[in-house]
Write a protein that holds these residues in place. Structure first.
Motif: not given
Length: 330
Positions: A161, A163, A181, A183, A206-208
């Protein structure tokens, strides 16, 4: 990373995007000590019992074509600078990709549209451009067979996912620039002994990524630049990648890199470093390139300064090291 992260990349990208199978032969330009190469040359083929070709030499066009001619890979994993070099290398102009090649992939940096189209025209095989990172172990956003739009990074890989958020952390609308970001089932747990960096990057699920993207109405994502590479001109975000992509469509230009530089009033404007094709001359070229970019992408994005150089600083995987050019410009 957890051991299960390896399996996650094989179950998602390898099987659901590449469609890797036992009779495939893979050739990766990126070596095993890179996350991209680890998936390409180890995890993916082992997950289905396919064959992998390991190369200890520097991945030059001559080396890659020699391996293709010897092993006839069905999947070739490359990077944008290598694809461009293989298309433009005079010594290998007559070389083919082999009779089994069915798909190519690209990661590391965004693939310029002109390179993707030129590769397909010459070899009759598409490049699946995507984006991945060491933190997420492999590609999480990608074009796919039958769903390719050159110039874009495609759509989220099944199981992931994404964003796009602004500086305040709010989701942005289609067409607006935001930080990407992700997931991901393959996200790392942390950076080794770097707690502050881990907390800033891994935010719950979430990973930036540090990448700036836009999303169109069809759900495709287009790379704008790294967060620290982007800059504003007259209040409008400028993507170095967009300017570079416009520059390399000029017949005299082989490679290009764009960084911000301050004008006499202290305002940031694009500065370009270009590598010319062997038969090209720099005489009278500066103004021609400025007009070319204006016509391609708009009058405010053109490079105010253009330096012709012999080569661009790059990492071992072929990424342009813009920070070195920024330091030189300043």
């Amino acid at each position: 990373h957890l051991h299960s992260n390896l399996a996650a990349t094989a179950e998602t990208y390898a099987k659901q995007v590449l469609g890797i199978r036992e009779d495939d032969v893979g050739l990766s330009a990126a070596k095993l000590f890179f996350a991209y190469g680890l998936g390409n040359a180890l995890t993916f083929p082992m997950s289905v019992g396919a064959t992998t070709v390991l190369n200890s030499e520097r991945p030059t066009p001559a080396v890659m074509f020699a391996l293709m001619n010897k092993y006839h890979p069905s999947i070739f994993f490359g990077v944008p600078t290598l694809f461009a070099a293989m298309l433009n290398d005079e010594a290998t102009k007559t070389q083919s990709g082999g009779d089994r090649l069915r798909v190519c992939t690209s990661a590391g940096e965004a693939l310029p549209e002109s390179v993707g189209n030129a590769w397909r025209a010459r070899f009759g095989v598409d490049i699946l451009d995507g984006v991945g990172s060491t933190e997420l172990l492999h590609i999480f956003l990608s074009n796919a067979p039958g769903d390719i739009k050159y110039g874009s990074s495609g759509r989220p890989v099944p199981g992931y996912k994404v964003r796009l958020v602004n500086e305040a952390g709010a989701d942005v609308a289609d067409g607006e620039v935001g930080e990407l970001l992700v997931d991901a089932p393959s996200a790392g747990e942390s950076y080794w002994n770097q707690r502050a960096k881990s907390r800033a990057t891994f935010e719950g699920a979430w990973t930036r990524t540090g990448d700036k993207y836009t999303r169109d109405a069809d759900g495709r994502y287009t790379f704008c630049g790294r967060a620290d590479d982007m800059f504003k001109v007259s209040g409008i975000w400028v993507s170095p990648f967009e300017v570079e992509s416009a520059l390399i469509t000029h017949p005299a230009v082989l490679e290009a890199a764009v960084v911000p530089e301050a004008d006499p009033e202290g305002l940031l404007k694009p500065k370009a470093y270009v590598v010319l094709r062997p038969e090209s001359s720099a005489e009278g070229l500066h103004e021609a390139l400025k007009e070319h970019v204006k016509q391609k992408i708009g009058p405010w994005k053109y490079p105010r300064w253009i330096d012709v150089v012999d080569n661009l600083p790059k990492t071992a995987t072929g990424k342009i090291q813009r920070f070195k050019l920024r330091d030189g410009a300043q």
